[in-house]
Design an enzyme around this catalytic site. Sequence first.
Site, short mmCIF file in Angstrom:
data_model
loop_
_atom_site.label_atom_id
_atom_site.label_comp_id
_atom_site.label_asym_id
_atom_site.label_seq_id
_atom_site.Cartn_x
_atom_site.Cartn_y
_atom_site.Cartn_z
N CYS A 17 0.82 -1.21 0.00
CA CYS A 17 0.00 0.00 0.00
C CYS A 17 0.86 1.26 0.00
CB CYS A 17 -0.93 0.00 1.22
SG CYS A 17 -2.27 1.21 1.09
N ASP A 136 -6.54 -3.14 11.50
CA ASP A 136 -5.40 -2.25 11.64
C ASP A 136 -5.36 -1.76 13.09
OD1 ASP A 136 -3.23 -0.71 10.95
OD2 ASP A 136 -4.23 0.39 9.36
#
Length: 219
Positions: A17, A136
């Site tokens: 990412c 996360d």
Amino acid sequence: MSGTLNPGSTRTRIKICGLTREADVDAAVEAGADAIGLVFYEKSPRAVTVERAAALARRLPPFVTPVGLFVNAAPAAIQAALDALPTLTLQFHGDESPEDCDRWARPYLRAARMAPGFDLLDFATRFSRAQAVLVDAFVDGYGGGGKVFDWSLLPPSVPSPVVLSGGLSAANVIDGVRQVRPWAVDVSSGVEAAKGLKDAVKIRQFCDAVREADRLKSA
């Protein structure tokens, strides 16, 4: 990410990412990543414009998926990204409701910010149309801040494929894969030379570590 989800597969999918440069896209592809993340959150040091994202995505071969990360974005901004990147998978990292995510009728990932007391089972049920739930760390603001959260917070039977994120690197992803058994892993700061600038060697080491973890868990 790489077409239809197959949660029963023993291979852990890999998403790199926060890509901003052509060389980083090429490095991710060459290392065997299944998806790349393009950040459309202007407060992020890894943010790219729609035009820049489209140029980066054009470097992708078939079956490597571009994923667009949004945080409480205006519908017009999301539509502009979808118009420019027809194969874009959406990733929602803000306070979006299930209706906000579902309205696009497009594949999407929904980020969950893990903290003690957070009910991931209820969250996954509410976002039942998501292709996967991305777990996360909980930090101030949005995104995981490159922090590892306590993986023991994850319940054993989440009713969605799980993408493990938050402070991953080649040094800890083997433990993460073996402990969590996620459908996929997501890395950003753990493969960087500086914010928004990836390191090709770290990307390769990370992908190799994920494959090693898969070998170990199937042994």
